[in-house]
Design a protein around this motif. Structure first.
Motif, PDB file in Angstrom:
ATOM      1  N   ASP A 193       0.830  -1.204   0.000  1.00  0.00           N
ATOM      2  CA  ASP A 193       0.000   0.000   0.000  1.00  0.00           C
ATOM      3  C   ASP A 193       0.865   1.255   0.000  1.00  0.00           C
ATOM      4  O   ASP A 193       0.573   2.231  -0.714  1.00  0.00           O
ATOM      5  CB  ASP A 193      -0.930   0.017   1.217  1.00  0.00           C
ATOM      6  CG  ASP A 193      -1.877  -1.162   1.238  1.00  0.00           C
ATOM      7  OD1 ASP A 193      -2.346  -1.572   0.162  1.00  0.00           O
ATOM      8  OD2 ASP A 193      -2.144  -1.681   2.340  1.00  0.00           O
ATOM      9  N   PHE A 194       1.924   1.242   0.800  1.00  0.00           N
ATOM     10  CA  PHE A 194       2.832   2.390   0.842  1.00  0.00           C
ATOM     11  C   PHE A 194       3.559   2.559  -0.500  1.00  0.00           C
ATOM     12  O   PHE A 194       3.726   3.686  -0.984  1.00  0.00           O
ATOM     13  CB  PHE A 194       3.851   2.219   1.967  1.00  0.00           C
ATOM     14  CG  PHE A 194       3.314   2.485   3.342  1.00  0.00           C
ATOM     15  CD1 PHE A 194       3.151   3.789   3.792  1.00  0.00           C
ATOM     16  CD2 PHE A 194       2.983   1.449   4.192  1.00  0.00           C
ATOM     17  CE1 PHE A 194       2.660   4.059   5.069  1.00  0.00           C
ATOM     18  CE2 PHE A 194       2.496   1.695   5.471  1.00  0.00           C
ATOM     19  CZ  PHE A 194       2.330   3.003   5.902  1.00  0.00           C
ATOM     20  N   VAL A 195       3.951   1.451  -1.092  1.00  0.00           N
ATOM     21  CA  VAL A 195       4.658   1.511  -2.378  1.00  0.00           C
ATOM     22  C   VAL A 195       3.754   2.088  -3.450  1.00  0.00           C
ATOM     23  O   VAL A 195       4.152   2.968  -4.220  1.00  0.00           O
ATOM     24  CB  VAL A 195       5.153   0.109  -2.780  1.00  0.00           C
ATOM     25  CG1 VAL A 195       5.694   0.123  -4.216  1.00  0.00           C
ATOM     26  CG2 VAL A 195       6.229  -0.381  -1.820  1.00  0.00           C
ATOM     27  N   TYR A 196       2.524   1.607  -3.501  1.00  0.00           N
ATOM     28  CA  TYR A 196       1.572   2.095  -4.503  1.00  0.00           C
ATOM     29  C   TYR A 196       1.271   3.579  -4.294  1.00  0.00           C
ATOM     30  O   TYR A 196       1.198   4.362  -5.261  1.00  0.00           O
ATOM     31  CB  TYR A 196       0.284   1.278  -4.441  1.00  0.00           C
ATOM     32  CG  TYR A 196      -0.759   1.720  -5.429  1.00  0.00           C
ATOM     33  CD1 TYR A 196      -0.674   1.368  -6.771  1.00  0.00           C
ATOM     34  CD2 TYR A 196      -1.842   2.500  -5.023  1.00  0.00           C
ATOM     35  CE1 TYR A 196      -1.632   1.781  -7.689  1.00  0.00           C
ATOM     36  CE2 TYR A 196      -2.803   2.919  -5.928  1.00  0.00           C
ATOM     37  CZ  TYR A 196      -2.698   2.557  -7.259  1.00  0.00           C
ATOM     38  OH  TYR A 196      -3.650   2.977  -8.158  1.00  0.00           O
ATOM     39  N   LEU A 197       1.090   3.969  -3.035  1.00  0.00           N
ATOM     40  CA  LEU A 197       0.824   5.377  -2.736  1.00  0.00           C
ATOM     41  C   LEU A 197       1.980   6.251  -3.203  1.00  0.00           C
ATOM     42  O   LEU A 197       1.773   7.303  -3.813  1.00  0.00           O
ATOM     43  CB  LEU A 197       0.587   5.555  -1.231  1.00  0.00           C
ATOM     44  CG  LEU A 197       0.410   6.992  -0.733  1.00  0.00           C
ATOM     45  CD1 LEU A 197      -0.746   7.695  -1.439  1.00  0.00           C
ATOM     46  CD2 LEU A 197       0.196   7.007   0.778  1.00  0.00           C
ATOM     47  N   GLU A 198       3.207   5.834  -2.924  1.00  0.00           N
ATOM     48  CA  GLU A 198       4.346   6.654  -3.343  1.00  0.00           C
ATOM     49  C   GLU A 198       4.447   6.730  -4.865  1.00  0.00           C
ATOM     50  O   GLU A 198       4.755   7.796  -5.413  1.00  0.00           O
ATOM     51  CB  GLU A 198       5.660   6.133  -2.758  1.00  0.00           C
ATOM     52  CG  GLU A 198       6.855   6.959  -3.215  1.00  0.00           C
ATOM     53  CD  GLU A 198       8.064   6.867  -2.319  1.00  0.00           C
ATOM     54  OE1 GLU A 198       8.917   7.788  -2.402  1.00  0.00           O
ATOM     55  OE2 GLU A 198       8.165   5.908  -1.549  1.00  0.00           O
ATOM     56  N   GLN A 199       4.159   5.660  -5.544  1.00  0.00           N
ATOM     57  CA  GLN A 199       4.196   5.687  -7.003  1.00  0.00           C
ATOM     58  C   GLN A 199       3.192   6.691  -7.556  1.00  0.00           C
ATOM     59  O   GLN A 199       3.474   7.394  -8.527  1.00  0.00           O
ATOM     60  CB  GLN A 199       3.912   4.287  -7.555  1.00  0.00           C
ATOM     61  CG  GLN A 199       5.035   3.293  -7.316  1.00  0.00           C
ATOM     62  CD  GLN A 199       4.656   1.879  -7.704  1.00  0.00           C
ATOM     63  OE1 GLN A 199       3.474   1.542  -7.860  1.00  0.00           O
ATOM     64  NE2 GLN A 199       5.663   1.025  -7.846  1.00  0.00           N
ATOM     65  N   PHE A 200       2.039   6.754  -6.911  1.00  0.00           N
ATOM     66  CA  PHE A 200       1.016   7.710  -7.339  1.00  0.00           C
ATOM     67  C   PHE A 200       1.456   9.141  -7.033  1.00  0.00           C
ATOM     68  O   PHE A 200       1.278  10.058  -7.850  1.00  0.00           O
ATOM     69  CB  PHE A 200      -0.313   7.402  -6.642  1.00  0.00           C
ATOM     70  CG  PHE A 200      -1.479   8.192  -7.165  1.00  0.00           C
ATOM     71  CD1 PHE A 200      -2.220   7.738  -8.243  1.00  0.00           C
ATOM     72  CD2 PHE A 200      -1.862   9.392  -6.555  1.00  0.00           C
ATOM     73  CE1 PHE A 200      -3.303   8.459  -8.722  1.00  0.00           C
ATOM     74  CE2 PHE A 200      -2.949  10.117  -7.027  1.00  0.00           C
ATOM     75  CZ  PHE A 200      -3.675   9.650  -8.121  1.00  0.00           C
ATOM     76  N   LEU A 201       2.029   9.353  -5.845  1.00  0.00           N
ATOM     77  CA  LEU A 201       2.472  10.686  -5.458  1.00  0.00           C
ATOM     78  C   LEU A 201       3.608  11.184  -6.351  1.00  0.00           C
ATOM     79  O   LEU A 201       3.687  12.383  -6.650  1.00  0.00           O
ATOM     80  CB  LEU A 201       2.918  10.692  -3.996  1.00  0.00           C
ATOM     81  CG  LEU A 201       1.818  10.479  -2.946  1.00  0.00           C
ATOM     82  CD1 LEU A 201       2.428  10.460  -1.548  1.00  0.00           C
ATOM     83  CD2 LEU A 201       0.752  11.560  -3.042  1.00  0.00           C
ATOM     84  N   GLU A 202       4.461  10.304  -6.787  1.00  0.00           N
ATOM     85  CA  GLU A 202       5.557  10.701  -7.669  1.00  0.00           C
ATOM     86  C   GLU A 202       5.038  11.395  -8.923  1.00  0.00           C
ATOM     87  O   GLU A 202       5.660  12.333  -9.436  1.00  0.00           O
ATOM     88  CB  GLU A 202       6.381   9.466  -8.068  1.00  0.00           C
ATOM     89  CG  GLU A 202       7.298   8.947  -6.977  1.00  0.00           C
ATOM     90  CD  GLU A 202       8.031   7.690  -7.401  1.00  0.00           C
ATOM     91  OE1 GLU A 202       7.631   7.077  -8.428  1.00  0.00           O
ATOM     92  OE2 GLU A 202       8.999   7.312  -6.728  1.00  0.00           O
ATOM     93  N   LYS A 203       3.886  10.960  -9.392  1.00  0.00           N
ATOM     94  CA  LYS A 203       3.321  11.496 -10.632  1.00  0.00           C
ATOM     95  C   LYS A 203       2.270  12.583 -10.398  1.00  0.00           C
ATOM     96  O   LYS A 203       2.029  13.410 -11.284  1.00  0.00           O
ATOM     97  CB  LYS A 203       2.687  10.363 -11.440  1.00  0.00           C
ATOM     98  CG  LYS A 203       3.657   9.280 -11.863  1.00  0.00           C
ATOM     99  CD  LYS A 203       2.935   8.158 -12.596  1.00  0.00           C
ATOM    100  CE  LYS A 203       3.880   7.045 -13.012  1.00  0.00           C
ATOM    101  NZ  LYS A 203       3.171   5.934 -13.689  1.00  0.00           N
ATOM    102  N   ASN A 204       1.661  12.581  -9.210  1.00  0.00           N
ATOM    103  CA  ASN A 204       0.471  13.418  -9.023  1.00  0.00           C
ATOM    104  C   ASN A 204       0.486  14.294  -7.772  1.00  0.00           C
ATOM    105  O   ASN A 204      -0.547  14.853  -7.398  1.00  0.00           O
ATOM    106  CB  ASN A 204      -0.772  12.527  -8.963  1.00  0.00           C
ATOM    107  CG  ASN A 204      -0.943  11.690 -10.209  1.00  0.00           C
ATOM    108  OD1 ASN A 204      -1.317  12.189 -11.266  1.00  0.00           O
ATOM    109  ND2 ASN A 204      -0.654  10.392 -10.090  1.00  0.00           N
ATOM    110  N   ALA A 205       1.632  14.453  -7.131  1.00  0.00           N
ATOM    111  CA  ALA A 205       1.682  15.198  -5.871  1.00  0.00           C
ATOM    112  C   ALA A 205       1.149  16.621  -6.016  1.00  0.00           C
ATOM    113  O   ALA A 205       0.548  17.168  -5.084  1.00  0.00           O
ATOM    114  CB  ALA A 205       3.105  15.229  -5.328  1.00  0.00           C
TER     115      ALA A 205
END
Length: 238
Positions: A193-205
């Motif tokens: 869950d943390f990995v997926y969240l960070e991947q999303f934040l990398e692109k959409n923060a």
């Protein structure tokens, strides 16, 4: 373009400190200012697996200093009814279905604890997203709270003297709504869950905003909002 809010549920004196610290470090890395739901007096037996954090209220003060938003997340997080109320995401509630006086007492006690620790939030959301008209009456009678983080809609709307900020998803993903709240429970998150969240934040923060910045006055529910809500609960009922 959508605006995103990250909501973190179940912050309290008994929580998974390691996971909450990991979440805090991740959000600081990407400059995301979440909305954190604080349980004033947690009696939920599910939380007994976690140690008591003697520094909890100091952490909340630090979150406020970092410009994070704080909400009152119920009172004790103990489910006492099987009622879904006016936002029946789940069929259990600390509030929905309880008499007005019971709900007023919970709000009054919760507000008192929050204020003892210097927190004067105007934001509320109930455990399991479930509340009813009596909850709103109790909030009016016992607090200055006038903002609810919950319900299904395309955008923030005004009803019954409250602003409602919609909460549509339990994980980050692209959604076509004007305001989207992603609800996370750090205590129960897995490494993936943390990995997926960070991947999303990398692109959409840059799409994430502070909670208070999306409040928009007294917009009424639109036809699209009503249709969206109806479709959501029809699909949920399948």
């Amino acid at each position: 373009m959508s605006k995103y809010i990250l909501r973190l549920d179940d912050a309290c004196e008994k929580m998974d400190i390691e996971k909450w610290d990991r979440m805090e470090q991740l959000l600081d890395k990407y400059g995301v200012k979440p909305l954190v739901g604080v349980i004033p007096h947690c009696d939920d037996p599910m939380m007994d697996d976690y140690p008591v954090d003697s520094n909890f209220w100091s952490k909340v003060a630090n979150w406020i200093n970092k410009d994070w938003s704080i909400a009152m997340h119920g009172y004790n997080h103990v489910y006492s009814t099987d009622c879904g109320g006016i936002n029946p995401i789940n069929k259990r509630s600390e509030f929905a279905g309880e008499p007005l006086e019971v709900q007023k007492e919970k709000i009054r006690k919760g507000i008192s604890i929050m204020r003892e620790h210097g927190i004067n939030s105007k934001i509320f959301f109930a455990p399991s997203h479930t509340f009813d008209k009596n909850t709103l009456l109790a909030l009016k009678a016992e607090s200055d709270i006038n903002i609810i983080s919950d319900t299904i809609a395309n955008d923030v709307y005004y009803q019954d003297d409250f602003q409602f900020v919609p909460q549509q998803s339990g994980r980050v993903r692209k959604l076509p709504f004007k305001v989207v709240t992603f609800c996370y429970h750090p205590n129960t998150m897995k490494t993936a869950d943390f990995v997926y969240l960070e991947q999303f934040l990398e692109k959409n923060a840059t799409l994430f905003t502070k909670f208070e910045l999306i409040l928009n006055g007294k917009r009424k529910l639109s036809i699209f909002d009503k249709v969206l809500k109806k479709i959501y609960f029809l699909r949920k009922g399948k």
